[in-house]
Design an enzyme around this catalytic site. Structure first.
Site, PDB file in Angstrom:
ATOM      1  N   TYR A 139      13.207  72.986 103.048  1.00  0.00           N
ATOM      2  CA  TYR A 139      12.068  73.203 103.952  1.00  0.00           C
ATOM      3  C   TYR A 139      12.600  73.989 105.146  1.00  0.00           C
ATOM      4  O   TYR A 139      13.610  74.691 105.044  1.00  0.00           O
ATOM      5  CB  TYR A 139      11.497  71.808 104.303  1.00  0.00           C
ATOM      6  CG  TYR A 139      10.251  71.806 105.143  1.00  0.00           C
ATOM      7  CD1 TYR A 139       9.059  72.330 104.652  1.00  0.00           C
ATOM      8  CD2 TYR A 139      10.262  71.273 106.434  1.00  0.00           C
ATOM      9  CE1 TYR A 139       7.906  72.328 105.439  1.00  0.00           C
ATOM     10  CE2 TYR A 139       9.108  71.260 107.210  1.00  0.00           C
ATOM     11  CZ  TYR A 139       7.942  71.795 106.703  1.00  0.00           C
ATOM     12  OH  TYR A 139       6.809  71.786 107.476  1.00  0.00           O
ATOM     13  N   ARG A 192       1.145  85.036 106.875  1.00  0.00           N
ATOM     14  CA  ARG A 192       1.922  84.761 108.090  1.00  0.00           C
ATOM     15  C   ARG A 192       2.788  83.561 107.764  1.00  0.00           C
ATOM     16  O   ARG A 192       2.434  82.426 107.935  1.00  0.00           O
ATOM     17  CB  ARG A 192       0.922  84.597 109.250  1.00  0.00           C
ATOM     18  CG  ARG A 192       1.236  83.744 110.453  1.00  0.00           C
ATOM     19  CD  ARG A 192       1.199  82.320 110.090  1.00  0.00           C
ATOM     20  NE  ARG A 192       1.202  81.353 111.156  1.00  0.00           N
ATOM     21  CZ  ARG A 192       1.856  80.207 111.041  1.00  0.00           C
ATOM     22  NH1 ARG A 192       2.567  79.930 109.985  1.00  0.00           N
ATOM     23  NH2 ARG A 192       1.758  79.332 111.994  1.00  0.00           N
ATOM     24  N   LYS A 210       6.645  72.453 100.933  1.00  0.00           N
ATOM     25  CA  LYS A 210       5.722  71.462 101.522  1.00  0.00           C
ATOM     26  C   LYS A 210       5.465  70.345 100.510  1.00  0.00           C
ATOM     27  O   LYS A 210       5.440  69.162 100.853  1.00  0.00           O
ATOM     28  CB  LYS A 210       4.385  72.126 101.884  1.00  0.00           C
ATOM     29  CG  LYS A 210       4.484  73.187 102.968  1.00  0.00           C
ATOM     30  CD  LYS A 210       4.191  72.638 104.352  1.00  0.00           C
ATOM     31  CE  LYS A 210       4.502  73.681 105.414  1.00  0.00           C
ATOM     32  NZ  LYS A 210       4.460  73.170 106.770  1.00  0.00           N
ATOM     33  N   GLU A 281      -2.219  76.912 103.898  1.00  0.00           N
ATOM     34  CA  GLU A 281      -0.935  77.018 104.602  1.00  0.00           C
ATOM     35  C   GLU A 281      -0.602  78.474 104.903  1.00  0.00           C
ATOM     36  O   GLU A 281      -0.683  79.339 104.022  1.00  0.00           O
ATOM     37  CB  GLU A 281       0.159  76.432 103.702  1.00  0.00           C
ATOM     38  CG  GLU A 281       1.514  76.355 104.354  1.00  0.00           C
ATOM     39  CD  GLU A 281       1.552  75.326 105.475  1.00  0.00           C
ATOM     40  OE1 GLU A 281       1.065  74.213 105.295  1.00  0.00           O
ATOM     41  OE2 GLU A 281       2.076  75.666 106.553  1.00  0.00           O
ATOM     42  N   ASP A 282      -0.204  78.714 106.129  1.00  0.00           N
ATOM     43  CA  ASP A 282       0.337  80.021 106.523  1.00  0.00           C
ATOM     44  C   ASP A 282      -0.606  81.189 106.213  1.00  0.00           C
ATOM     45  O   ASP A 282      -0.186  82.231 105.686  1.00  0.00           O
ATOM     46  CB  ASP A 282       1.735  80.226 105.907  1.00  0.00           C
ATOM     47  CG  ASP A 282       2.770  79.322 106.582  1.00  0.00           C
ATOM     48  OD1 ASP A 282       2.393  78.517 107.465  1.00  0.00           O
ATOM     49  OD2 ASP A 282       3.960  79.417 106.226  1.00  0.00           O
ATOM     50  N   ASP A 304      -3.032  73.317 107.527  1.00  0.00           N
ATOM     51  CA  ASP A 304      -1.845  72.640 108.042  1.00  0.00           C
ATOM     52  C   ASP A 304      -1.422  73.188 109.401  1.00  0.00           C
ATOM     53  O   ASP A 304      -1.094  72.436 110.313  1.00  0.00           O
ATOM     54  CB  ASP A 304      -0.721  72.837 107.019  1.00  0.00           C
ATOM     55  CG  ASP A 304       0.499  72.004 107.326  1.00  0.00           C
ATOM     56  OD1 ASP A 304       0.325  70.837 107.679  1.00  0.00           O
ATOM     57  OD2 ASP A 304       1.617  72.526 107.201  1.00  0.00           O
ATOM     58  N   ASP A 305      -1.416  74.511 109.527  1.00  0.00           N
ATOM     59  CA  ASP A 305      -0.909  75.122 110.763  1.00  0.00           C
ATOM     60  C   ASP A 305      -1.834  74.853 111.933  1.00  0.00           C
ATOM     61  O   ASP A 305      -1.385  74.736 113.070  1.00  0.00           O
ATOM     62  CB  ASP A 305      -0.745  76.631 110.555  1.00  0.00           C
ATOM     63  CG  ASP A 305       0.140  76.891 109.364  1.00  0.00           C
ATOM     64  OD1 ASP A 305       1.327  76.578 109.449  1.00  0.00           O
ATOM     65  OD2 ASP A 305      -0.388  77.328 108.327  1.00  0.00           O
ATOM     66  N   ASN A 467       8.745  78.610 114.139  1.00  0.00           N
ATOM     67  CA  ASN A 467       9.720  78.462 113.052  1.00  0.00           C
ATOM     68  C   ASN A 467       9.992  79.800 112.381  1.00  0.00           C
ATOM     69  O   ASN A 467       9.148  80.678 112.434  1.00  0.00           O
ATOM     70  CB  ASN A 467       9.156  77.490 112.003  1.00  0.00           C
ATOM     71  CG  ASN A 467       8.917  76.117 112.587  1.00  0.00           C
ATOM     72  OD1 ASN A 467       9.781  75.559 113.229  1.00  0.00           O
ATOM     73  ND2 ASN A 467       7.727  75.593 112.377  1.00  0.00           N
ATOM     74  N   ASN A 511       7.280  69.015 113.938  1.00  0.00           N
ATOM     75  CA  ASN A 511       6.939  69.863 112.803  1.00  0.00           C
ATOM     76  C   ASN A 511       5.824  69.163 112.059  1.00  0.00           C
ATOM     77  O   ASN A 511       5.815  67.924 111.964  1.00  0.00           O
ATOM     78  CB  ASN A 511       8.184  70.033 111.912  1.00  0.00           C
ATOM     79  CG  ASN A 511       7.952  71.054 110.821  1.00  0.00           C
ATOM     80  OD1 ASN A 511       7.156  70.832 109.914  1.00  0.00           O
ATOM     81  ND2 ASN A 511       8.639  72.175 110.915  1.00  0.00           N
TER      82      ASN A 511
HETATM   83  O1  LIG Z   1       6.592  75.120 107.797  1.00  0.00           O
HETATM   84  C1  LIG Z   1       6.923  74.679 108.935  1.00  0.00           C
HETATM   85  O2  LIG Z   1       8.078  74.388 109.239  1.00  0.00           O
HETATM   86  C2  LIG Z   1       5.846  74.426 109.948  1.00  0.00           C
HETATM   87  C3  LIG Z   1       4.720  75.331 109.695  1.00  0.00           C
HETATM   88  O3  LIG Z   1       3.775  75.021 108.997  1.00  0.00           O
HETATM   89  C4  LIG Z   1       4.826  76.710 110.190  1.00  0.00           C
HETATM   90  O4  LIG Z   1       5.699  77.015 111.010  1.00  0.00           O
HETATM   91  O5  LIG Z   1       4.016  77.511 109.719  1.00  0.00           O
HETATM   92 MG   LIG Z   2       2.826  76.669 108.144  1.00  0.00          MG
END
Ligand SMILES: O=C([O-])CC(=O)C(=O)O
Ligand SMILES: [Mg+2]
Length: 617
Positions: A139, A192, A210, A281-282, A304-305, A467, A511
């Protein structure tokens, strides 16, 4: 009479739990058990129609060298593995020795992936046993490098890809996934990835990482997870130019084409897995928000973000209030700077605003907005009619065009301050107590800004949350040096504690990993039909209350990733309670005293179970 704990648990627990436990221990398997007198009756069993090499090469069935003699006989693998049966502890010894020989974090990542591809039980045992150390490999932060290098280190497929080639086919394609039961899906469009920008289909490592934490930290079964990439193209020139890139070689879909692509996928997934939790996610801003708003009231999903990051950041701020000896109910007394106006920045600030409003110490939502100063890549979101400051605006940080701020970002506009003031100017003007970084802009917390902040407050809360590690707004060493060791510090990626003038200054990690595994567990156990804002707010409060007085005094805000399973149990119990309160739960559970036991018992724990071969039919 069978004395199988699987059966016993089945009788003791609730319907949803029963469903999950019984999945692999069918009535037929239990009856079949009688035909294998060599099996100890206390042992859990798993049935398979596979045999021979197919068992050895299936990471969900394989035990490597740990197959017993009778199992080898039953499964037709006698002679196909070395003669000595080695239990898991010996296997772990060998694995750890090999892992220690890897020279770089990326080599460790590749090693761990290979283990996951061979033997998932052993992979998760190792991961759980060394969660703090290995979460940094599979991770954040190493997963970031693994995404950047995905097309060069690619070995073997995992998860599903839906690309622009697949439009019109997705409803059929979802049936290619080999498992009928899926509890959690993590999906990205790679637009992203962490603070690393557009990585296209290379983003696949993020859903995989994840979901490994969902299993290791949240006890979700490894057969019930599905990592997904929506490959709508990439605008990353170097990937487009790279002949080894594995994703679609065109630019990203945008506008209606983009949204209808995602819509086709959501419908396809809903069709096969109507109860699965979907974690977005992202996704870049504003797609992240638009998709969340489109689907959050229709299906069981969250971003999540935006939402989990918000929950843990809020938990961190609330715990920091306690560490300063204040009540967590006085969030309105803080002056908060947030650098970063993308999905994570806006999400975190909205969580803080919601909490201030909920605490009832602000007269209106507008008053709550006045407590947060938001900066994007150009500086403060201020009043351009008062003139823009050219000053030392932060470096470009890819948060979109300044001219196109939307109403979500404009809520934070400071009408009495000049537009685009630099961070240091804003700090000097408003004397903040909390500084949050969600910018993806390394080093944007400058020495001048942090020192100026430390001049105005005894215990400055400094949270560079971007991150991976090298995208962090400042390092832990810098934060402690510039605040003379007084900072309450947390970062998104892990840093080591810092020795400063003979004192150990504690580093916390904020996190979203502290939140999503427990949320997923709570949703799965309660079979909640939706994910709600209240679940995140309660998650934040639960996590904020986990540290002891002693820990708070020493600068520890809450447990670290090493205690993730414990944190997840607490979070899951809270999420279940909210699901029942809000009438969203569909599992036949009664919230109350045995909730935590039910949750604990429903968590998958990696250990080898006896394999029984069923004849094909
Ligand atoms: O993945 C991670 O460490 C935390 C997160 O969701 C990000 O930074 O987009
Ligand atoms: Mg993320």
């Amino acid at each position: 009479m069978l004395r199988n704990p699987a059966l016993k648990t089945v009788h003791a627990a609730t319907q949803s739990f029963v469903t999950s436990q019984v999945r692999n221990y069918s009535r037929r398997a239990l009856t079949t058990l009688a035909a294998f007198p060599d099996l100890r009756m206390e042992t859990m069993v798993q049935t398979t129609t596979k045999h021979g090499m197919d068992v050895i090469h299936d990471p969900l069935l394989s035990k490597g060298t740990a197959f017993s003699l009778s199992e080898r006989e039953r499964l037709g693998i006698r002679g196909l593995v070395p003669p000595r049966t080695q239990e898991m502890d010996k296997q772990l010894q060998r694995i750890i020795r090999n892992l220690r020989e890897c020279r770089t974090p990326l080599e460790k990542f590749i090693f761990m992936t290979a283990l996951q591809d061979r033997n998932e039980t052993l992979y998760y045992r190792l991961l759980i046993d060394k969660l703090e150390e290995l979460s940094q490999i599979i991770y954040t932060p190493t997963v970031g490098e693994a995404c950047q290098r995905f097309h060069s280190i690619y070995r073997r497929s995992r998860g599903m890809y839906f690309s622009t080639l697949d439009r019109g086919q997705m409803a059929a394609m979802v049936h290619n996934w080999p498992h009928d039961q899926v509890d959690v899906i993590v999906v990205t469009d790679g637009s992203r990835v962490l603070g690393l920008g557009d990585l296209g289909a290379n983003g696949m490592q993020i859903p995989i990482g994840k979901l490994s934490l969902y299993v290791a930290g949240g006890g979700i079964r490894p057969t019930s997870i599905l990592p997904v990439v929506l490959d709508v193209g990439t605008n990353n020139e170097s990937l487009l130019d790279d002949p080894l890139y594995l994703g679609m070689g065109h630019r990203r879909l945008e506008g209606d084409e983009y949204y209808s692509f995602v819509d086709e996928w959501v419908h396809a997934i809903q069709n096969r897995y109507p109860n699965a939790l979907i974690q977005f996610e992202d996704f870049k801003y504003p797609h992240a928000y638009n998709l969340l708003h489109k689907y959050q009231d229709k299906i069981c999903c969250f971003n999540d973000d935006i939402q989990s990051t918000s929950a843990v950041a809020l938990a961190g701020v609330l715990a920091a209030l306690k560490a300063r000896g204040k009540s967590i109910d006085n969030l309105n007394e803080e002056r908060i700077i947030c650098v970063g106006a993308g999905s994570a920045g806006v999400g975190v600030c909205e969580g803080i605003i919601d909490c201030m409003v909920e605490q009832g110490k602000v007269k209106s939502r507008e008053e709550a907005y006045s407590k947060i100063w938001m900066l994007d890549q150009h500086g403060l979101i201020g009043n351009s009619q008062l003139g823009a400051t050219d000053g030392t605006a932060p470096a470009p940080i890819g948060l979109g065009d300044r001219a196109s701020l939307d109403e979500r970002q404009l809520c934070y506009i400071k009408k009495d301050m000049k537009d685009r003031m630099s961070l240091e100017e804003v700090v000097k003007a408003i004397k903040p107590t909390v500084m949050l970084g969600l910018s993806g802009a390394p080093g944007v917390f400058t020495e001048g800004a942090v020192r100026a902040m430390a001049d105005g407050v005894e215990k400055p809360v400094v949270f560079p949350l971007s991150n991976p590690t090298h995208q962090s707004e400042c390092t832990a060493e810098q934060a402690f040096e510039w605040t003379d060791g007084r900072a309450i510090f947390a970062s998104g990626s892990p840093f080591k504690d810092v020795e400063y003038k003979g004192k150990t200054c504690k580093v916390n990690q904020i996190n979203n990993a502290m939140s999503f595994p427990g949320l997923g567990l709570g949703i799965t156990v309660s079979r909640s039909s939706r994910v709600t804002g209240k679940m995140f707010m309660e998650t934040a409060i639960t996590i904020a209350n986990m540290a002891s007085e002693e820990q708070l005094k020493s600068g520890v805000l809450f447990p670290g990733v090493g205690q993730l399973r414990e944190v997840s149990k607490e979070v899951a119990a809270k999420v279940c309670e909210v699901a029942y309160e809000q009438g969203l739960a569909r599992a036949n559970l009664t919230p109350g005293s045995n909730l935590k036991t039910v949750i604990e018992e429903s968590m998958w724990n990696p250990s080898y179970v006896s394999l029984i071969r069923l004849a094909d039919h």
